[in-house]
Design a protein around this motif. Structure first.
Motif, PDB file in Angstrom:
ATOM      1  N   ILE A 169       0.804  -1.303  -0.143  1.00 44.07           N
ATOM      2  CA  ILE A 169       0.019   0.075   0.133  1.00 44.07           C
ATOM      3  C   ILE A 169       0.812   1.151   0.016  1.00 44.07           C
ATOM      4  N   ILE A 170       0.971   2.141  -1.224  1.00 46.94           N
ATOM      5  CA  ILE A 170       1.793   3.233  -1.171  1.00 46.94           C
ATOM      6  C   ILE A 170       0.853   4.123  -0.933  1.00 46.94           C
ATOM      7  N   THR A 171       1.242   5.122   0.045  1.00 47.35           N
ATOM      8  CA  THR A 171       0.686   6.356   0.649  1.00 47.35           C
ATOM      9  C   THR A 171       1.024   7.430  -0.287  1.00 47.35           C
ATOM     10  N   ARG A 172       0.451   8.467  -0.411  1.00 47.58           N
ATOM     11  CA  ARG A 172       0.515   9.629  -1.130  1.00 47.58           C
ATOM     12  C   ARG A 172       1.806  10.423  -0.644  1.00 47.58           C
ATOM     13  N   LYS A 173       2.408  10.951  -1.577  1.00 46.56           N
ATOM     14  CA  LYS A 173       3.400  12.122  -1.100  1.00 46.56           C
ATOM     15  C   LYS A 173       2.845  13.273  -0.923  1.00 46.56           C
ATOM     16  N   PRO A 174       3.177  13.992   0.276  1.00 45.04           N
ATOM     17  CA  PRO A 174       2.615  15.167   0.707  1.00 45.04           C
ATOM     18  C   PRO A 174       2.451  16.249  -0.502  1.00 45.04           C
ATOM     19  N   GLN A 175       3.357  16.421  -1.402  1.00 48.08           N
ATOM     20  CA  GLN A 175       3.499  17.065  -2.397  1.00 48.08           C
ATOM     21  C   GLN A 175       2.349  17.280  -3.638  1.00 48.08           C
ATOM     22  N   ASN A 176       2.080  15.781  -3.494  1.00 48.12           N
ATOM     23  CA  ASN A 176       0.867  15.279  -4.524  1.00 48.12           C
ATOM     24  C   ASN A 176      -0.520  15.485  -4.113  1.00 48.12           C
TER      25      ASN A 176
ATOM     26  N   LYS B 118      10.866  24.005   5.345  1.00 47.04           N
ATOM     27  CA  LYS B 118      11.658  22.825   4.442  1.00 47.04           C
ATOM     28  C   LYS B 118      10.685  21.359   4.794  1.00 47.04           C
ATOM     29  N   ALA B 119       9.369  21.625   5.363  1.00 45.57           N
ATOM     30  CA  ALA B 119       8.889  20.501   5.500  1.00 45.57           C
ATOM     31  C   ALA B 119       7.271  20.527   5.230  1.00 45.57           C
ATOM     32  N   LEU B 120       6.686  19.365   4.473  1.00 55.10           N
ATOM     33  CA  LEU B 120       5.285  19.246   4.176  1.00 55.10           C
ATOM     34  C   LEU B 120       4.619  18.133   5.021  1.00 55.10           C
TER      35      LEU B 120
END
Length: 759
Positions: free
Chosen positions: A227-234, A263-265
């Motif tokens: 299960i691949i979770t979303r990248k915050p930038q996407n 520098k953090a999402l």
């Protein structure tokens, strides 16, 4: 003189050879920044290079001639440029790549433990996007997998409705569940860990069918679900998905992201599911569906680092209160013998992340830790269990000409303790928690033999602190027949270390005693898989995709629970023989420009064990099929989805020859329909009907749960040998048993929901 002549000739030849070589250098960028680890290949040759952390690449050794260079990277549109080289020429050639959102679903990690385009992977990987699961919205990943060909969520208990995932007919313990590549859902938690993962935060689900122990170790025998979770930038700034059903189920998914400094999402997801409606349509005095109250909180941090190096950390907390049983049960009866109930409290938290080391080479440190605390009562039988898994892995990814290397070392520590015979020593007098260390090393080499031929060889060595050394080799071959057809051949071995709890949930219902007749050895498997992928494109934009596989898996030391020798016991032992899973599977994907999309699949399989006689395991179908038909009408912003599955007969777990229930299940099917209105890109309203045929199991059986009116066996009589005696109150000589289950016991229901996305 001869020496001088020889040296002059040698120098002349060397200078001529040198003069024929040219050098190409440049930079691959995206959005004005250098793109690390992009590939630059020279088409129709085996030459190529990989960009460094600043996006710089160098190509040496090209002779005079005309070439086409192609720059590509995961998630970006590839760019090709022609170039003409003369002798000893130095050329600077830059590439600028644009993001390609349509290609994201084609990126896979699971097959080779590195990001590659799905078509480039020598290991066949099935990829399912959130759009696929939205065709039939469900409150958990466990339920969402019901429309994946060859994958079947199997309920193991008619009362508490816990279950596992079958792949190609193999039991749930053979399936390894990963989140972002981390083995944090396994053993005890595999039964409950698939609930509570917020669907809104899932980017895709990758499935590999067949052993993958050479990369992932124990439990990856039947297959992998990553299960691949979303990248915050996407992810969108805010998303919500809320739906309810006519059975009064309510599921809420909320996700949002924010900047934590420069520098953090941070991406946060919350899932809440509530079902508290006591329904007993089959009139057995037991709830048809388990009541649940579950909340899950997920948070993922991505940190911006120099040279685009990766650093992400995620955490999840899950709490669930579920119970099923007598419709008049309440918590005051928990653990007593007045009203039967199965009550499960689960507390679980997870921490996992990936850190790219600050070195020139691509080296990744992955880590995870989880703690699963379970407090359960099955009638008067209590089950108190604690499982902790710590995992760390260092991997090195290196491309050297025709070789794409991956090497690494991993360490896994598992702590497991409960109050059953699984952790008892000295004839059950002393409790001793299981503490298992599993260090391992692995290496794989993906070799480009030619433009259309590629092989992969892998080897993993693990040392289990209980079972000793375990070696798992792996081989894969990929042949690109043409741009539209691929053949893949995979072979390898797998192993699985035993966890008694996951072997059979019925051991904890209070209906049977557990008996282990010998020291259980690890199971070993040998697997071969042949896959064919074909895409046919038509000039008008329509295309058809065809994906077919044939597999053969043979097991040694397989652990098969024996229910039939004694109806009051479950007897565990290693099979003195062998077991086989073999079959064929195919998917067909139609995409037409008129808005019609059809994805249909079928699986035909033969699963059996052979000692002195050949026998088929219970709850294993011989054939199955799935489909998802979608049609969009753009003019009115309406989409129609018709999904379903169908399963062939399977042998059922009868208690004895006098048990009047069916020996095998009928052909059964669950079908759903949904209408979706998309007002704009920010919201959707959807609704429909689940289980259109209103199908439920056991309609031709006198009962599903044996002796549901006497769940504590107060009126059961036994002879001097401990066998049940038939009486007027118990004409079939049975004891209470809820394990006769093969399908969801939930009839037709309507649903209505809304989705909101703000980007």
């Amino acid at each position: 003189m001869k020496q001088t002549s020889f040296i002059l000739i040698f120098l002349f030849i060397s200078l001529v050879a040198f003069s024929q070589d040219s050098q190409i250098s440049g930079q691959v960028t995206a959005s004005g920044k250098g793109l690390a680890f992009a590939s630059v290949s020279v088409l129709k040759t085996t030459e190529g290079a990989t960009t460094d952390s600043l996006g710089i690449f160098n190509l040496n050794g090209l002779m005079k001639g005309n070439y086409i260079l192609k720059a590509s990277a995961i998630g970006y549109i590839s760019v090709s440029k022609p170039i003409s080289l003369t002798d000893s020429q130095t050329v600077v050639l830059d590439f600028n790549l644009m993001p390609d959102k349509s290609s994201l679903d084609e990126v896979v990690i699971t097959g080779t433990m590195k990001e590659v385009n799905r078509l480039e992977s020598p290991v066949p990987v099935e990829v399912y996007s959130p759009a696929f699961f939205r065709k039939n919205p469900t409150p958990s990943v466990f339920d969402a997998l019901q429309n994946v060909n060859g994958v079947r969520p199997q309920l193991n208990c008619n009362v508490c409705n816990t279950g596992d995932i079958h792949i190609n007919g193999l039991e749930g313990p053979y399936t390894m569940i990963l989140i972002d590549g981390m083995p944090i859902v396994g053993g005890l938690s595999s039964v409950y860990g698939l609930s509570g993962i917020p669907n809104a935060l899932i980017e895709r689900v990758e499935i590999v069918k067949g052993p993958a122990s050479s990369l992932y170790g124990s439990e990856a025998v039947g297959g992998l679900i990553n299960i691949i979770t979303r990248k915050p930038q996407n992810a969108p700034i805010l998303s919500a998905d809320i739906f309810t059903t006519s059975w009064q189920e309510v599921n809420t998914d909320i996700g949002f992201k924010l900047n934590a400094g420069k520098k953090a999402l941070v991406l946060t997801g919350i899932n809440y599911f509530k079902y508290g409606n006591r329904i007993d349509n089959n009139d057995d005095n037991f709830t048809d569906v388990t009541l649940q109250d579950r909340i899950s909180i997920f948070q993922k941090w991505n940190f911006e680092r120099k040279e685009n190096r990766l650093f992400s950390v995620a955490a999840r907390y899950n709490y669930e209160d579920r119970w099923g049983g007598d419709v008049t049960w309440n918590k005051s009866f928990r653990g007593g013998d007045e009203r039967y109930g199965e009550s499960i409290y689960t507390k679980r938290w997870e921490l996992f992340g990936n850190y790219q080391l600050p070195v020139k080479e691509k080296m990744m440190l992955a880590f995870s830790f989880n703690d699963h605390d379970q407090n359960s009562v099955y009638g008067t039988t209590s089950f108190l269990a604690r499982q902790k898994i710590a995992f760390s892995q260092l991997s090195w990814d290196k491309k050297i000409k025709k070789h794409d290397l991956l090497a690494g070392a991993a360490l896994r520590y598992t702590y497991y303790d409960d109050n059953t015979t699984a952790t008892a020593v000295g004839n059950g007098i002393i409790n001793s928690a299981q503490k298992v260390w599993l260090p391992g090393i692995f290496i794989q080499d993906e070799i480009a033999l030619a433009t259309k031929h590629k092989i992969l060889m892998g080897l993993r060595y693990d040392y289990n602190s209980v079972h000793g050394s375990i070696l798992t080799p792996r081989f894969a071959y990929k042949w690109i027949i043409n741009e539209k057809g691929i053949i893949r051949l995979n072979a390898g071995t797998g192993f699985r270390v035993v966890s008694l709890f996951t072997e059979e949930h019925a051991a904890l219902t209070g209906a049977r005693d557990v008996m282990v007749t010998e020291e259980l050895k690890p199971e070993k498997s040998y697997n071969a898989n042949l896959n064919f992928l074909k895409k046919i494109y038509f000039g008008n934009g329509n295309f058809i995709g065809f994906d077919a596989s044939a597999w053969y898996t043979r097991f040694n030391n397989q652990i098969i629970p024996d229910y039939e020798s004694d109806v009051t016991k479950i007897i565990y032992s290693n099979l003195d023989g062998f077991a086989v899973s073999r079959g064929i599977s195919a998917n067909v994907d139609f995409n037409l420009i008129n808005g019609l999309k059809i994805l249909a699949g079928g699986t035909l399989m033969d699963v059996f064990s052979k000692n002195e006689i050949k026998s088929r395991p219970v709850l294993t179908e011989k054939w199955s099929g799935t489909w998802a038909i979608s049609y969009k009408i753009p003019k009115i912003n309406i989409g129609l989805d018709y999904t379903g599955n169908i399963y062939g007969p399977m042998r059922l777990p009868k208690l004895s020859s006098s048990d009047p229930r069916s020996e095998s299940s009928p052909v059964w099917s669950i079908q759903n329909i949904q209408l979706t209105f998309s007002g704009d890109k920010r919201y959707e309203i959807y609704g429909g009907i689940k289980n259109l045929l209103n199908w439920t199991p056991g309609k031709k059986d006198p009962f599903l749960i044996a002796r549901s009116r006497d769940p504590f066996d107060k009126n059961v009589q036994y002879d001097t040998d401990g066998k049940v005696i038939a009486t007027a109150d118990n004409p079939y000589a049975l004891t209470f048993d809820p394990s006769f289950v093969y399908a969801p016991n939930q009839g037709m229901r309507g649903f209505l929901g809304v989705r909101v996305n703000f980007r």
